[in-house]
Design a protein around this motif. Structure first.
Motif, PDB file in Angstrom:
ATOM      1  N   LEU A   1     -13.834 -16.339 -22.122  1.00  0.00           N
ATOM      2  CA  LEU A   1     -14.618 -15.957 -23.294  1.00  0.00           C
ATOM      3  C   LEU A   1     -13.666 -15.744 -24.460  1.00  0.00           C
ATOM      4  CD1 LEU A   1     -16.990 -13.245 -21.777  1.00  0.00           C
ATOM      5  CD2 LEU A   1     -17.334 -15.689 -21.908  1.00  0.00           C
ATOM      6  N   GLU A   2     -14.008 -16.282 -25.615  1.00  0.00           N
ATOM      7  CA  GLU A   2     -13.219 -16.085 -26.827  1.00  0.00           C
ATOM      8  C   GLU A   2     -14.104 -15.442 -27.874  1.00  0.00           C
ATOM      9  OE1 GLU A   2     -11.493 -19.693 -28.257  1.00  0.00           O
ATOM     10  OE2 GLU A   2     -10.516 -20.146 -26.369  1.00  0.00           O
ATOM     11  N   VAL A   3     -13.630 -14.335 -28.454  1.00  0.00           N
ATOM     12  CA  VAL A   3     -14.326 -13.661 -29.542  1.00  0.00           C
ATOM     13  C   VAL A   3     -13.374 -13.664 -30.724  1.00  0.00           C
ATOM     14  CG1 VAL A   3     -15.418 -11.525 -30.320  1.00  0.00           C
ATOM     15  CG2 VAL A   3     -15.566 -12.184 -27.919  1.00  0.00           C
ATOM     16  N   GLN A   4     -13.830 -14.159 -31.858  1.00  0.00           N
ATOM     17  CA  GLN A   4     -12.967 -14.252 -33.028  1.00  0.00           C
ATOM     18  C   GLN A   4     -12.609 -12.871 -33.546  1.00  0.00           C
ATOM     19  OE1 GLN A   4     -15.261 -16.649 -35.699  1.00  0.00           O
ATOM     20  NE2 GLN A   4     -14.799 -18.542 -34.632  1.00  0.00           N
ATOM     21  N   GLY A   5     -11.319 -12.669 -33.801  1.00  0.00           N
ATOM     22  CA  GLY A   5     -10.836 -11.400 -34.324  1.00  0.00           C
ATOM     23  C   GLY A   5     -10.222 -10.533 -33.234  1.00  0.00           C
ATOM     24  N   ASP A   6      -9.676  -9.395 -33.663  1.00  0.00           N
ATOM     25  CA  ASP A   6      -9.025  -8.460 -32.752  1.00  0.00           C
ATOM     26  C   ASP A   6     -10.038  -7.393 -32.348  1.00  0.00           C
ATOM     27  OD1 ASP A   6      -7.407  -6.775 -31.370  1.00  0.00           O
ATOM     28  OD2 ASP A   6      -6.082  -6.283 -33.036  1.00  0.00           O
ATOM     29  N   HIS A   7     -10.710  -7.614 -31.217  1.00  0.00           N
ATOM     30  CA  HIS A   7     -11.757  -6.715 -30.748  1.00  0.00           C
ATOM     31  C   HIS A   7     -11.478  -6.234 -29.321  1.00  0.00           C
ATOM     32  CE1 HIS A   7     -14.258  -7.699 -34.191  1.00  0.00           C
ATOM     33  NE2 HIS A   7     -14.010  -8.982 -33.959  1.00  0.00           N
ATOM     34  N   VAL A   8     -10.212  -6.091 -28.960  1.00  0.00           N
ATOM     35  CA  VAL A   8      -9.857  -5.745 -27.585  1.00  0.00           C
ATOM     36  C   VAL A   8     -10.477  -4.410 -27.175  1.00  0.00           C
ATOM     37  CG1 VAL A   8      -7.962  -5.194 -26.018  1.00  0.00           C
ATOM     38  CG2 VAL A   8      -7.737  -7.103 -27.591  1.00  0.00           C
ATOM     39  N   ALA A   9     -10.340  -3.375 -27.993  1.00  0.00           N
ATOM     40  CA  ALA A   9     -10.855  -2.053 -27.637  1.00  0.00           C
ATOM     41  C   ALA A   9     -12.372  -2.079 -27.476  1.00  0.00           C
ATOM     42  CB  ALA A   9     -10.449  -1.033 -28.694  1.00  0.00           C
ATOM     43  N   ARG A  10     -13.057  -2.749 -28.389  1.00  0.00           N
ATOM     44  CA  ARG A  10     -14.523  -2.821 -28.319  1.00  0.00           C
ATOM     45  C   ARG A  10     -14.965  -3.605 -27.084  1.00  0.00           C
ATOM     46  NH1 ARG A  10     -19.032  -2.080 -31.471  1.00  0.00           N
ATOM     47  NH2 ARG A  10     -17.805  -1.396 -33.231  1.00  0.00           N
ATOM     48  N   VAL A  11     -14.298  -4.715 -26.789  1.00  0.00           N
ATOM     49  CA  VAL A  11     -14.664  -5.528 -25.624  1.00  0.00           C
ATOM     50  C   VAL A  11     -14.442  -4.736 -24.338  1.00  0.00           C
ATOM     51  CG1 VAL A  11     -14.025  -7.565 -24.271  1.00  0.00           C
ATOM     52  CG2 VAL A  11     -14.338  -7.757 -26.738  1.00  0.00           C
ATOM     53  N   LEU A  12     -13.340  -3.997 -24.256  1.00  0.00           N
ATOM     54  CA  LEU A  12     -13.097  -3.180 -23.067  1.00  0.00           C
ATOM     55  C   LEU A  12     -14.183  -2.125 -22.901  1.00  0.00           C
ATOM     56  CD1 LEU A  12      -9.247  -2.651 -23.186  1.00  0.00           C
ATOM     57  CD2 LEU A  12     -10.545  -3.888 -21.464  1.00  0.00           C
ATOM     58  N   THR A  13     -14.564  -1.466 -23.975  1.00  0.00           N
ATOM     59  CA  THR A  13     -15.612  -0.454 -23.914  1.00  0.00           C
ATOM     60  C   THR A  13     -16.934  -1.077 -23.490  1.00  0.00           C
ATOM     61  OG1 THR A  13     -14.542   0.786 -25.666  1.00  0.00           O
ATOM     62  CG2 THR A  13     -16.824   1.307 -25.215  1.00  0.00           C
ATOM     63  N   LEU A  14     -17.311  -2.196 -24.106  1.00  0.00           N
ATOM     64  CA  LEU A  14     -18.575  -2.851 -23.786  1.00  0.00           C
ATOM     65  C   LEU A  14     -18.568  -3.441 -22.386  1.00  0.00           C
ATOM     66  CD1 LEU A  14     -19.193  -4.588 -27.183  1.00  0.00           C
ATOM     67  CD2 LEU A  14     -20.456  -2.659 -26.248  1.00  0.00           C
ATOM     68  N   SER A  15     -17.424  -3.940 -21.943  1.00  0.00           N
ATOM     69  CA  SER A  15     -17.348  -4.537 -20.613  1.00  0.00           C
ATOM     70  C   SER A  15     -17.560  -3.493 -19.531  1.00  0.00           C
ATOM     71  CB  SER A  15     -15.991  -5.213 -20.415  1.00  0.00           C
ATOM     72  OG  SER A  15     -15.870  -6.307 -21.282  1.00  0.00           O
ATOM     73  N   LEU A  16     -17.070  -2.286 -19.742  1.00  0.00           N
ATOM     74  CA  LEU A  16     -17.250  -1.228 -18.761  1.00  0.00           C
ATOM     75  C   LEU A  16     -18.734  -0.854 -18.644  1.00  0.00           C
ATOM     76  CD1 LEU A  16     -14.227   1.085 -19.562  1.00  0.00           C
ATOM     77  CD2 LEU A  16     -14.510  -0.424 -17.606  1.00  0.00           C
ATOM     78  N   ILE A  17     -19.452  -0.966 -19.747  1.00  0.00           N
ATOM     79  CA  ILE A  17     -20.861  -0.621 -19.745  1.00  0.00           C
ATOM     80  C   ILE A  17     -21.695  -1.727 -19.107  1.00  0.00           C
ATOM     81  CG2 ILE A  17     -22.864  -0.217 -21.240  1.00  0.00           C
ATOM     82  CD1 ILE A  17     -20.887   1.072 -23.224  1.00  0.00           C
ATOM     83  N   HIS A  18     -21.393  -3.003 -19.398  1.00  0.00           N
ATOM     84  CA  HIS A  18     -22.235  -4.119 -19.005  1.00  0.00           C
ATOM     85  C   HIS A  18     -21.886  -4.757 -17.673  1.00  0.00           C
ATOM     86  CE1 HIS A  18     -24.420  -4.028 -22.696  1.00  0.00           C
ATOM     87  NE2 HIS A  18     -23.314  -4.103 -23.386  1.00  0.00           N
ATOM     88  N   ILE A  19     -20.657  -4.600 -17.213  1.00  0.00           N
ATOM     89  CA  ILE A  19     -20.264  -5.293 -15.971  1.00  0.00           C
ATOM     90  C   ILE A  19     -20.378  -4.337 -14.803  1.00  0.00           C
ATOM     91  CG2 ILE A  19     -18.357  -6.420 -14.772  1.00  0.00           C
ATOM     92  CD1 ILE A  19     -17.476  -7.538 -17.394  1.00  0.00           C
TER      93      ILE A  19
END
Length: 75
Positions: free
Chosen positions: A57-75
């Protein structure tokens, strides 16, 4: 069989992208349709564009912290 190895890696990269930063999520052992759904949710939550290719998965921009937070909630 999903292509990921089950060890999820979230990183930031700018190689080969003209200096533009993207957030990469690799190693997800999900079927292609679930991977596309997760990619859509992450892009929407980050307010950015992106894509999913070859199980990455590629998300444009520097969103590492947000992706980690959201991944813990959704996965």
């Amino acid at each position: 069989m999903p292509a990921g190895d089950g060890v999820v890696r979230v990183s930031r990269s700018s190689k080969g992208r003209g200096g533009k930063t993207v957030t990469l999520v690799q190693g997800l052992a999900l079927p292609p349709d679930e991977l596309a759904t997760l990619a859509k949710r992450l892009r929407t939550a980050c307010g950015a564009g992106g894509t999913h290719k070859d199980g990455v998965l590629e998300v444009q921009g520097d969103h590492v912290a947000r992706v980690l937070t959201l991944s813990l909630i959704h996965i």
